[in-house]
Design a protein around this motif. Structure first.
Motif, PDB file in Angstrom:
ATOM      1  N   VAL A  25     127.384  -4.407  69.610  1.00 37.39           N
ATOM      2  CA  VAL A  25     126.987  -3.005  69.660  1.00 37.39           C
ATOM      3  C   VAL A  25     126.219  -2.666  68.388  1.00 37.39           C
ATOM      4  O   VAL A  25     126.734  -2.842  67.276  1.00 37.39           O
ATOM      5  CB  VAL A  25     128.228  -2.093  69.796  1.00 37.39           C
ATOM      6  N   TYR A  26     125.008  -2.196  68.551  1.00 34.63           N
ATOM      7  CA  TYR A  26     124.170  -1.812  67.420  1.00 34.63           C
ATOM      8  C   TYR A  26     124.477  -0.354  67.078  1.00 34.63           C
ATOM      9  O   TYR A  26     124.464   0.519  67.949  1.00 34.63           O
ATOM     10  CB  TYR A  26     122.693  -1.970  67.775  1.00 34.63           C
ATOM     11  N   VAL A  27     124.741  -0.070  65.804  1.00 29.61           N
ATOM     12  CA  VAL A  27     125.137   1.272  65.374  1.00 29.61           C
ATOM     13  C   VAL A  27     124.005   1.879  64.546  1.00 29.61           C
ATOM     14  O   VAL A  27     123.593   1.320  63.526  1.00 29.61           O
ATOM     15  CB  VAL A  27     126.439   1.225  64.548  1.00 29.61           C
ATOM     16  N   TYR A  28     123.536   3.052  64.978  1.00 30.65           N
ATOM     17  CA  TYR A  28     122.426   3.728  64.302  1.00 30.65           C
ATOM     18  C   TYR A  28     122.901   4.788  63.310  1.00 30.65           C
ATOM     19  O   TYR A  28     122.325   4.938  62.229  1.00 30.65           O
ATOM     20  CB  TYR A  28     121.520   4.422  65.326  1.00 30.65           C
ATOM     21  N   ALA A  29     123.928   5.537  63.703  1.00 27.20           N
ATOM     22  CA  ALA A  29     124.299   6.700  62.900  1.00 27.20           C
ATOM     23  C   ALA A  29     125.633   7.254  63.359  1.00 27.20           C
ATOM     24  O   ALA A  29     126.129   6.937  64.441  1.00 27.20           O
ATOM     25  CB  ALA A  29     123.224   7.784  63.029  1.00 27.20           C
ATOM     26  N   ILE A  30     126.179   8.126  62.509  1.00 30.02           N
ATOM     27  CA  ILE A  30     127.307   8.979  62.867  1.00 30.02           C
ATOM     28  C   ILE A  30     126.800  10.417  62.855  1.00 30.02           C
ATOM     29  O   ILE A  30     126.085  10.821  61.928  1.00 30.02           O
ATOM     30  CB  ILE A  30     128.469   8.820  61.873  1.00 30.02           C
ATOM     31  N   VAL A  31     127.159  11.162  63.873  1.00 28.13           N
ATOM     32  CA  VAL A  31     126.769  12.570  63.979  1.00 28.13           C
ATOM     33  C   VAL A  31     127.998  13.375  64.408  1.00 28.13           C
ATOM     34  O   VAL A  31     129.046  12.816  64.737  1.00 28.13           O
ATOM     35  CB  VAL A  31     125.620  12.768  64.989  1.00 28.13           C
ATOM     36  N   ARG A  32     127.862  14.679  64.409  1.00 26.95           N
ATOM     37  CA  ARG A  32     128.938  15.522  64.897  1.00 26.95           C
ATOM     38  C   ARG A  32     129.088  15.350  66.406  1.00 26.95           C
ATOM     39  O   ARG A  32     128.103  15.132  67.128  1.00 26.95           O
ATOM     40  CB  ARG A  32     128.650  16.979  64.572  1.00 26.95           C
ATOM     41  N   ALA A  33     130.291  15.446  66.869  1.00 25.27           N
ATOM     42  CA  ALA A  33     130.551  15.318  68.299  1.00 25.27           C
ATOM     43  C   ALA A  33     129.729  16.350  69.069  1.00 25.27           C
ATOM     44  O   ALA A  33     129.653  17.520  68.677  1.00 25.27           O
ATOM     45  CB  ALA A  33     132.039  15.518  68.585  1.00 25.27           C
ATOM     46  N   GLY A  34     129.082  15.887  70.131  1.00 20.30           N
ATOM     47  CA  GLY A  34     128.295  16.785  70.959  1.00 20.30           C
ATOM     48  C   GLY A  34     126.843  16.924  70.536  1.00 20.30           C
ATOM     49  O   GLY A  34     126.080  17.629  71.199  1.00 20.30           O
ATOM     50  N   THR A  35     126.436  16.283  69.456  1.00 21.96           N
ATOM     51  CA  THR A  35     125.033  16.325  69.049  1.00 21.96           C
ATOM     52  C   THR A  35     124.167  15.696  70.134  1.00 21.96           C
ATOM     53  O   THR A  35     124.451  14.600  70.614  1.00 21.96           O
ATOM     54  CB  THR A  35     124.821  15.575  67.725  1.00 21.96           C
ATOM     55  N   GLY A  36     123.122  16.396  70.521  1.00 19.08           N
ATOM     56  CA  GLY A  36     122.266  15.898  71.587  1.00 19.08           C
ATOM     57  C   GLY A  36     121.432  14.709  71.148  1.00 19.08           C
ATOM     58  O   GLY A  36     120.996  14.623  69.995  1.00 19.08           O
TER      59      GLY A  36
END
Length: 249
Positions: free
Chosen positions: A6-17
């Motif tokens: 699994v390639y991981v790009y970023a962490i964002v807030r839940a529900g970010t479009g």
């Protein structure tokens, strides 16, 4: 061909479009999706087999991060972060969910802009005119030419160019710092007298760049100023709040 983790790009807030019509790394571009842990989403895709730092994939990675920033704060991953599976990503998110959320709050509405100062290589005339010690040494070499004298002159010129670039870089740092939320020194770069990243409000990034460009023009005989940005906020993810440290592919 089968995905390779699994390639991981970023962490964002839940529900970010997720931005529309934007793919991930690989050829064809991988479909991007999110997985959730509490108040956080990780932006991921299947990792392509034999992933390499190709220009196409580097640009795809960065474009996705920049477009995500239009939707909210982004805790970015460096290119090439791959986890074995989604469960590993979720477990890592859970390790410090509150810490990741705090970093996202700090990065709200911001870009990173990087500033480097290098010695001005085409400013020898100005250097000789302004640096008396270099001028005297140059005149001495002209009167008594020789290999050792020429080496000393070359070393003196190089040292003076570096000193002038460092002074210009420090002045630029002082002038830009009030426009930024934070500043972070970058890693050592060969020949670079200053490598500094600034955390800048999105709404003020144009003004920040304009001031830096004006400084660069006014001080071009002292330093070559190189600007990069707006960029994802890589430099402002603290060492104790690393996003999903699951390894590099």
């Amino acid at each position: 061909m089968a995905a390779d983790g699994v390639y991981v790009y970023a962490i964002v807030r839940a529900g970010t479009g997720l931005p529309k019509n934007t793919g991930g790394v690989g050829a064809p571009p991988a479909a991007v999706r999110t997985i959730r842990q509490g108040a956080l989403d990780a932006v991921i895709s299947d990792a392509p087999p034999q992933l390499r730092a190709r220009r196409r994939d580097l640009l795809a990675h960065q474009e996705l991060l920049m477009r995500l920033a239009d939707e909210g704060p982004v805790l970015p991953m460096r290119f090439g972060m791959v986890a074995p599976d989604e469960r590993t990503v979720i477990e890592q998110l859970a390790v410090d969910e509150a810490g990741h959320a705090h970093v996202l709050d700090r990065l709200e509405g911001c870009f990173e802009i990087n500033v480097k100062a290098f010695p001005a290589q085409n400013a020898l005339a100005a250097l000789v005119a302004e640096e008396e010690s270099v001028r005297r040494l140059r005149e001495s070499v002209r009167r008594n030419p020789g290999y050792e004298a020429s080496v000393r002159l070359g070393e003196a010129i190089a040292a003076a160019l570096t000193r002038r670039a460092a002074a210009a870089g420090q002045q630029l740092h002082r002038e830009l710092a009030p426009r930024a939320r934070a500043a972070a020194p970058g890693p050592a770069v060969s020949g670079c007298a200053l490598n500094m990243s600034f955390l800048v409000n999105r709404t003020e990034s144009d003004g920040f760049l304009s001031e830096a460009q004006n400084f660069a023009k006014a001080h071009q005989e002292h330093a070559e100023i190189r600007l990069a940005g707006p960029l994802p906020c890589y430099s402002f993810v603290s060492a104790d709040v690393r996003p999903v440290p699951v390894g590099r592919h």
